[in-house]
Design an enzyme around this catalytic site. Sequence first.
Site, short mmCIF file in Angstrom:
data_model
loop_
_atom_site.label_atom_id
_atom_site.label_comp_id
_atom_site.label_asym_id
_atom_site.label_seq_id
_atom_site.Cartn_x
_atom_site.Cartn_y
_atom_site.Cartn_z
N CYS A 109 -5.53 -1.85 0.81
CA CYS A 109 -5.91 -0.54 0.26
C CYS A 109 -7.26 -0.61 -0.42
O CYS A 109 -7.38 -1.06 -1.56
CB CYS A 109 -4.84 -0.06 -0.71
SG CYS A 109 -5.23 1.53 -1.45
N CYS A 142 -7.61 1.45 -3.61
CA CYS A 142 -6.97 0.85 -4.79
C CYS A 142 -7.79 -0.32 -5.33
O CYS A 142 -7.96 -0.47 -6.53
CB CYS A 142 -5.58 0.29 -4.46
SG CYS A 142 -4.61 1.24 -3.32
N ASP A 143 -8.25 -1.17 -4.45
CA ASP A 143 -8.75 -2.47 -4.89
C ASP A 143 -10.26 -2.70 -4.71
O ASP A 143 -10.78 -3.70 -5.19
CB ASP A 143 -7.99 -3.59 -4.15
CG ASP A 143 -6.50 -3.54 -4.46
OD1 ASP A 143 -6.14 -3.15 -5.57
OD2 ASP A 143 -5.69 -3.88 -3.58
#
Length: 310
Positions: free
Chosen positions: A134, A137-138
């Site tokens: 992701c 997200c990261d």
Amino acid sequence: MSEIRDTVILGSGCAGLTAAIYTARANLKPLVLEGHEPGGQLSITTLVENFPGWPDGIQGPELIENMKKQAVRFGAEFKMNHLVSVDLSVHPFRLKTGQGEISTRTLIIASGASARWLGLPSEQALIGHGVSSCATCDGFFFNGHDIAVVGGGDTAMEEALFLTRFATKVYLLHRRESFRASKVMMERVIAHPKIEIMTNTVVEEVLGVEEKSVRGLNIRNVKTGDKSVLPVTGFFLGIGHEPNAKMFHGQIDLDEDGYIRTNDNVLTRVPGVFACGDVQDRRYRQAITAAGTGCMAALEAEKYLEEHGH
Ligand code: NDP
């Protein structure tokens, strides 16, 4: 005789837990079947920095644990039961689990989607330590890093483009010569100065298991057989997701990739059955949007029960 519940929620990720909080507060005493991956995808991420209300971020597992506590406080019940089959042709709906049968007047499907992984042991060992599925997200944690993204569809293109905000260089690795991605995304990727495309390339191993931090990839060109080490410190999978909806095939509508089709956000074609989160959302796939649709599904379940005299 199996017990009859007002609401059963399948899945204990962001969507399922939000539905649990809302239905519990409406006094429906929801039963949450936690599923194969309790806590869903958030339980395998590290720091979540984009969930509103946590100015310093919160660890994914902690966020999930907090949501669960909140649901339990209002009376939600959790079981680890393994779901064997569902019958939505009768009402109350019938669920067969490894531990017996459950009947329910409403069903909220929040069974999520699982990111596809290559399946390499080294990849699995480094999830959350430089390996991610992701970018949204990261990506932020890879400021100034060289990163590789694997995949040849729109997800991979989107991830590669997004990661250019942080990375010094993004290698896009694809196992074939031609891409599935849409033309417009492809053109953006080709034109981007930070992205280098490597076709006919497969990843054989992620390096850094001992150090608990990605330090490179063993790659192989499938045409020439040449092997080399790609010196990256981040590795993102963009090879698609599998919605966890196979069990509903033939009972509610699924799209061509297996995602549950919903109307008005969370209604399936069977009255009393609602779907929320990543099992019906191929587009946004965020914790906050999953929570949002989990809330909608709960409100719809409540409305359905009220309209049917429960
Ligand atoms: P896709 O199925 O379209 O693409 C998956 C890619 O991963 C393919 O190129 C495939 O290779 C590759 N792949 C699969 N398994 C492996 C493996 N084991 N090893 C190496 N490579 C592998 O999935 P996406 O998630 O990209 O897209 C799904 C749908 O969502 C599409 O309809 C897409 O258009 C849509 N989408 C749209 C977006 C947008 O419009 N902004 C953003 C993201 C997705 P191969 O081609 O060889 O099979």
